[in-house]
Enzyme design. Structure first.
Site, short mmCIF file in Angstrom:
data_model
loop_
_atom_site.label_atom_id
_atom_site.label_comp_id
_atom_site.label_asym_id
_atom_site.label_seq_id
_atom_site.Cartn_x
_atom_site.Cartn_y
_atom_site.Cartn_z
CB SER A 127 -0.94 -0.04 1.21
OG SER A 127 -1.92 0.95 1.15
NE ARG A 197 -8.71 1.15 11.45
CZ ARG A 197 -7.80 0.55 10.70
NH1 ARG A 197 -7.28 1.19 9.67
NH2 ARG A 197 -7.41 -0.68 10.96
CG ASP A 292 -6.44 -3.75 -3.43
OD1 ASP A 292 -7.26 -2.85 -3.11
OD2 ASP A 292 -5.22 -3.63 -3.25
CG HIS A 325 -5.73 -2.18 0.17
ND1 HIS A 325 -4.84 -2.19 -0.88
CD2 HIS A 325 -5.18 -1.37 1.11
CE1 HIS A 325 -3.80 -1.41 -0.60
NE2 HIS A 325 -3.98 -0.93 0.61
CG ASP A 326 -7.22 -5.13 5.34
OD1 ASP A 326 -6.46 -4.17 5.15
OD2 ASP A 326 -8.07 -5.16 6.24
#
Length: 356
Positions: A127, A197, A292, A325-326
């Site tokens: 990232s 968040r 992602d 994405h994680d």
């Protein structure tokens, strides 16, 4: 402009006599220098990439000397907005200067100088960390043998910038923000940071991953017809937001997301990414994940094409993974095997000699 600054860093493994086995691991938005292992006094605080880094792991600390650095402007020991400005005796707060990916790489290079490391066997990140690995190859081509770029983009899309702006607005419109000088009021903009968040976390997961993890499960087993938590996914997001607001600094969040927005190495080259990457001499491993949507595979393929246009040595892998994405942080056998094999080659090429 800062008169001076401090960087918090951790190291793992042993630097060989030739100082040829050093690997710099660059962190993403909410991570830190603590990339692997745990502290004896706090065994629950496990490094954010512990599944990747350690003895016998893909980035093997029995072979490599791994360095994790908390970026300038951070909130885990490096000089940042919450640090005391020696000129005023107060926290920097809103007076802390803007920082960029280029600034972070320059600071990391200075740390390498202090450690006597002239050339990294590899610089690796996912990232935002991957953007730093890319910038290292551009800014210090003679000091990096391999650049490992995972779940990245050569610059943010308008949609990504928009997500960051919504998150920043959540923070800056919190009544406890006080223009960034909330330290003086002994308050924290927790509500804004919680929302930031929550927004960010939604974008890190894929729709399939969220459905698999939560579905439409209800906390009480039935709908209660109110605006408090009904669904398990709501409970999860609130928990993540609450936890994040307790340990992360709001000003740091603003700085890091803005650094993300501003990163665009091709801008100085008329938008031509190949020209921007022309100085790079490193070998590259570029990895993306099919689900992602924050940093989609086509963005990684832009990087790969630009490198190939320059006849660079590049390996590209697109992992079919459902976690969004994680995925770059999670255990995927194919992903881990790929990184392990790549580092075995790095060890053979860069670290064979143990003495200078």
């Amino acid at each position: 402009m800062l008169d001076d600054y401090h960087l918090m860093y951790e190291t793992y493994g042993t630097l060989n006599a030739a100082k040829s086995n050093a690997v710099l691991v660059c962190h993403a938005l909410n991570a830190s220098h603590h990339v692997a292992g745990f502290y004896a006094e706090d065994p629950k605080n496990v490094g954010w990439w512990d599944n990747m880094i350690g003895p016998g792991k893909p980035l093997d600390t029995e072979k490599f000397f791994v360095i994790g650095v908390n970026n300038l402007g951070g909130c885990f020991g490096s000089t940042g907005p919450a640090s005391i400005n020696r000129r005023t005796g107060k926290a920097y707060g809103s007076s802390f200067p803007m920082v960029t990916v280029e600034d972070w790489v320059e600071a990391q290079a200075r740390l390498a100088d202090r450690l006597g490391i002239e050339r990294f066997a590899a610089v690796m990140g996912g990232s935002l960390g991957a953007m730093q690995a890319l910038q290292w190859a551009i800014a210090y081509p003679q000091r990096i043998a391999n650049s490992i770029v995972v779940a990245a983009a050569p610059k943010l899309s308008a949609q990504n910038i928009a997500f960051n702006e919504v998150a920043r607005q959540a923070i800056t419109t919190d009544p406890d923000f006080h223009g960034g000088d909330y330290y003086a009021y002994n308050v924290l903009p927790r509500r804004g940071l919680r929302l930031a968040r929550m927004i960010g976390h939604i974008t890190y997961l894929s729709d399939d991953a969220m459905m698999e993890k939560f579905g439409r499960s209800l906390r009480s087993g039935s709908i209660n017809f109110h605006f408090d938590v009904d669904f398990e996914v709501e409970s999860y997001l609130r928990h993540q937001g609450d936890k994040f607001s307790e340990y992360f600094d709001a000003n740091t969040y603003l700085l890091i997301t803005r650094a993300l927005d501003y990163f665009d190495p091709a801008d100085a080259c008329g938008g031509e990414l190949a020209r921007a990457l022309a100085p790079a001499t490193a070998r590259f491993l570029v990895v993306s994940f099919t689900s992602d949507w924050r940093f989609a595979p086509e963005r990684s393929r832009e990087i790969v094409k630009a490198l190939l246009d320059n006849r660079a040595d590049v390996c590209y892998a697109e992992i079919n993974a459902s976690h969004g994405h994680d995925a770059f942080l999670l255990d995927d056998a194919r992903y881990m095997a790929l990184v392990r094999a790549y580092f075995e080659n790095v060890a053979a090429e860069c670290c064979a000699k143990k003495t200078a």
